[in-house]
Each structure stands twice: as C-alpha cells, then as structure tokens.
Design a protein around this motif. Sequence first.
Motif, PDB file in Angstrom:
ATOM      1  N   ALA A  27       0.835  -1.209   0.000  1.00  0.00           N
ATOM      2  CA  ALA A  27       0.000   0.000   0.000  1.00  0.00           C
ATOM      3  C   ALA A  27       0.866   1.254   0.000  1.00  0.00           C
ATOM      4  O   ALA A  27       2.068   1.217   0.300  1.00  0.00           O
ATOM      5  CB  ALA A  27      -0.923  -0.007   1.212  1.00  0.00           C
ATOM      6  N   ASN A  28       0.247   2.363  -0.345  1.00  0.00           N
ATOM      7  CA  ASN A  28       0.934   3.652  -0.363  1.00  0.00           C
ATOM      8  C   ASN A  28       0.195   4.611   0.563  1.00  0.00           C
ATOM      9  O   ASN A  28      -0.670   5.361   0.138  1.00  0.00           O
ATOM     10  CB  ASN A  28       0.968   4.213  -1.788  1.00  0.00           C
ATOM     11  N   PRO A  29       0.469   4.557   1.873  1.00  0.00           N
ATOM     12  CA  PRO A  29      -0.338   5.369   2.793  1.00  0.00           C
ATOM     13  C   PRO A  29      -0.012   6.855   2.795  1.00  0.00           C
ATOM     14  O   PRO A  29      -0.902   7.674   3.034  1.00  0.00           O
ATOM     15  CB  PRO A  29      -0.033   4.747   4.160  1.00  0.00           C
ATOM     16  N   TRP A  30       1.225   7.245   2.518  1.00  0.00           N
ATOM     17  CA  TRP A  30       1.626   8.622   2.822  1.00  0.00           C
ATOM     18  C   TRP A  30       1.956   9.485   1.616  1.00  0.00           C
ATOM     19  O   TRP A  30       1.930  10.699   1.724  1.00  0.00           O
ATOM     20  CB  TRP A  30       2.834   8.609   3.765  1.00  0.00           C
ATOM     21  N   ASN A  31       2.292   8.917   0.491  1.00  0.00           N
ATOM     22  CA  ASN A  31       2.692   9.723  -0.670  1.00  0.00           C
ATOM     23  C   ASN A  31       1.467  10.221  -1.434  1.00  0.00           C
ATOM     24  O   ASN A  31       0.818   9.451  -2.144  1.00  0.00           O
ATOM     25  CB  ASN A  31       3.582   8.908  -1.608  1.00  0.00           C
ATOM     26  N   PRO A  32       1.130  11.521  -1.345  1.00  0.00           N
ATOM     27  CA  PRO A  32      -0.079  12.026  -2.014  1.00  0.00           C
ATOM     28  C   PRO A  32       0.055  12.090  -3.526  1.00  0.00           C
ATOM     29  O   PRO A  32      -0.932  12.283  -4.231  1.00  0.00           O
ATOM     30  CB  PRO A  32      -0.238  13.436  -1.416  1.00  0.00           C
ATOM     31  N   LEU A  33       1.276  11.933  -4.042  1.00  0.00           N
ATOM     32  CA  LEU A  33       1.498  11.988  -5.488  1.00  0.00           C
ATOM     33  C   LEU A  33       1.227  10.655  -6.168  1.00  0.00           C
ATOM     34  O   LEU A  33       1.193  10.579  -7.396  1.00  0.00           O
ATOM     35  CB  LEU A  33       2.946  12.435  -5.779  1.00  0.00           C
ATOM     36  N   GLU A  34       1.013   9.600  -5.375  1.00  0.00           N
ATOM     37  CA  GLU A  34       0.711   8.282  -5.909  1.00  0.00           C
ATOM     38  C   GLU A  34      -0.695   7.867  -5.467  1.00  0.00           C
ATOM     39  O   GLU A  34      -1.166   8.268  -4.401  1.00  0.00           O
ATOM     40  CB  GLU A  34       1.734   7.248  -5.417  1.00  0.00           C
ATOM     41  N   PRO A  35      -1.388   7.073  -6.281  1.00  0.00           N
ATOM     42  CA  PRO A  35      -2.753   6.661  -5.920  1.00  0.00           C
ATOM     43  C   PRO A  35      -2.791   5.862  -4.619  1.00  0.00           C
ATOM     44  O   PRO A  35      -1.842   5.162  -4.274  1.00  0.00           O
ATOM     45  CB  PRO A  35      -3.181   5.790  -7.108  1.00  0.00           C
ATOM     46  N   GLY A  36      -3.910   5.990  -3.909  1.00  0.00           N
ATOM     47  CA  GLY A  36      -4.150   5.149  -2.748  1.00  0.00           C
ATOM     48  C   GLY A  36      -3.644   5.680  -1.426  1.00  0.00           C
ATOM     49  O   GLY A  36      -3.679   4.945  -0.436  1.00  0.00           O
ATOM     50  N   SER A  37      -3.217   6.938  -1.369  1.00  0.00           N
ATOM     51  CA  SER A  37      -2.725   7.469  -0.096  1.00  0.00           C
ATOM     52  C   SER A  37      -3.888   7.875   0.794  1.00  0.00           C
ATOM     53  O   SER A  37      -5.024   8.082   0.329  1.00  0.00           O
ATOM     54  CB  SER A  37      -1.804   8.673  -0.335  1.00  0.00           C
ATOM     55  N   VAL A  38      -3.617   8.020   2.078  1.00  0.00           N
ATOM     56  CA  VAL A  38      -4.664   8.436   3.016  1.00  0.00           C
ATOM     57  C   VAL A  38      -5.110   9.860   2.733  1.00  0.00           C
ATOM     58  O   VAL A  38      -6.179  10.285   3.178  1.00  0.00           O
ATOM     59  CB  VAL A  38      -4.182   8.329   4.475  1.00  0.00           C
ATOM     60  N   TRP A  39      -4.306  10.631   1.997  1.00  0.00           N
ATOM     61  CA  TRP A  39      -4.649  12.029   1.706  1.00  0.00           C
ATOM     62  C   TRP A  39      -5.531  12.159   0.466  1.00  0.00           C
ATOM     63  O   TRP A  39      -6.121  13.213   0.253  1.00  0.00           O
ATOM     64  CB  TRP A  39      -3.370  12.845   1.478  1.00  0.00           C
ATOM     65  N   ALA A  40      -5.600  11.116  -0.358  1.00  0.00           N
ATOM     66  CA  ALA A  40      -6.242  11.215  -1.671  1.00  0.00           C
ATOM     67  C   ALA A  40      -7.755  11.159  -1.550  1.00  0.00           C
ATOM     68  O   ALA A  40      -8.414  10.231  -2.043  1.00  0.00           O
ATOM     69  CB  ALA A  40      -5.724  10.120  -2.587  1.00  0.00           C
TER      70      ALA A  40
END
Length: 324
Positions: free
Chosen positions: A92-105
């Motif tokens: 998973a990608n929890p923290w990088n907003p530049l990649e799909p699937g982050s908690v920020w997206a």
Amino acid sequence: MLSSALTSVVASIPSPPESFFEIGPLRIHYYALCIITGIVVATLITNRRLTRRGAEPWVVIDIALLAVPLAIVGARAYHVLTHWGFYFGEGANPWNPLEPGSVWAIWEGGIAIFGALLGGALGAWLGCRWTGIRFWTFADALAPGLLLAQALGRFGNWFNHELFGWPTDLPWGLEIEPDNPAFPPGLPDDTLFHPTFLYEIVWNVIGVVLLFWLGRSLAFQWGRLFAVYLIWYGAGRVVWETIRIDPSEIILGLRTNVWGAIAAIVVGVVVLVVQARHTGLEPSPYRPGRERADADALQSQGDFVDVSEPPASEAALKPSPQAP
C-alpha cells in the motif's frame, strides 16, 4: 405488457465515462464538485431556517468555518480506520499524495458520513459556543439541508464507479466495467449491479420532504428534528449497507457501517427521549446572555416577532395619552 415496456425503456444505468475533467493543468473531480455542491446547498438552507428562527443572518458561516473542516477530517479518518488493510496493507501507499491510494487522496473517494457526523458535531458545538447559538437549534435547522447534501454527495459515488451492490437482473441495474477493482471475479463482463447510490438518493430526498414537514410542528424543536434525521438516515443505511459488496471490516458478522447506522438510530432515539423533558417553544435560538444586540425577539409559531421599543422618531409620532 407494461412491465415489458418499462424494461425496454430502462434496460440499465450506465456509469459515467469520466470521473473528472481538466482545465489547463487542473484536474477537477466530479466527486469533489458533488460534495461542494452539497455543502453549499446545506449552508443556504440552514441559513434560511436559522434566520427565520431569529438568528443573525449568515451566522451559519461562522459555525461552518469550524464544522465543515472537522467533518471532512472526521469523514476521511473514519474511512481510513475502517479500511485499514487497504491503506496500510502489503504494497500500500499510505503517505505519498502523489501516488494513488494514499490516506490524503480524498479526491479518489472514501469519506464516511458517520465520521463526518462525529467531526462535524464537534465543530458545530465549538461554532455554537463561539457564536452563542443553541446547539440543538442549529442541529434542527441543519437536518433537512444535511440530508439533501448527502443525497447530492452520493452522485459522486456514481461518477467514481464505486459502492455498488449485489448483482441484479433488474432493469435499473448499474453498469460497471469488468476491470473495476471492486468487480467480483468470475462474473460475466455484462453483469449489472444494484445502484445503491441511487437507492440512498431516493431515500434521502423522501427524508428531506419528511423533515421539512415535521419541522413545521413546534413539537420538533429542542433537537428532536435532528433526532428524526438520525433515525431516518440510519434505518435506510442499514439496508443499503447490507447489499453493498465493496470491501469492509466485519465486526460480529456486520459491516462497520451497519454498526455505524445502528449507532445513529440509537443516538436518535436517546435524543428524543432525553429532550422530551423540554416542553413549549425554544425561547430563543441564542443561549442565555448571548442574544442578538440588535433585537429583542419573542418566538411565535416557529417564527419571531420583534417586541423591542420603537425608535425615538416613531415614538414621537404617537399621540401622548390624555390626562384624566
């Protein structure tokens, strides 16, 4: 004969071909526009209802400045916590907003109304303390607009091709592309699904009409109208959640959002019972000592009548009483 005719007219509901549009370098997601539209509509309705109750016009903006951001934070946090494996599982990608699937997206979808209610309630309480508005007066004024905002927000799920229900052969089945991550494996590519977003929209709109009608009665002051909102929305959500097939944490055999809906119903019933101790009219939309400085109002049948002293210019025009 009639059934065949209807079936030929509505064979299925297509999913929108795009979930966003671009203006230069900007990508605008329809999901976000649905949410923003709902917030604006709820604010306008709440302002009108609060003003008719005697509150200062647009005091709702002061409350919304705290309630809306906290509602969004709560909505996203609730969703992430109830879909922990999706955001923090292997790969998973929890923290990088530049990649799909982050908690920020948040623009990808994934906000939960029950988290929004918790965060928004805290923000509204703080906003009411700040402005002097009674919390339950604000909640009652908010209830119809909030439910309508939720109906508008559900169109965002349609644009995002998400949160659909079981397979169905009903003529209003929803078309979902077979490469959708939530498309169940092993089903034919042309399988249709229950449009749970549409069911909830219809249920919410009926609820809006009900709340406006009940709101005309003085019996639904003191937070009781908001309690009806919680019960109505929770009851519908229990049904829609049971037929949805998107991934969700299961607790004691039920999806987390089913438990959230049950909790909303319970809270609504508790509010009705506790607030039954209040009888008669709310004396003012303001808490004692925080009344408007420009008016001294007396509530009458849900509206307010000005009983303040007339201006000196008007008083001078009135004939003075005759001496005996």
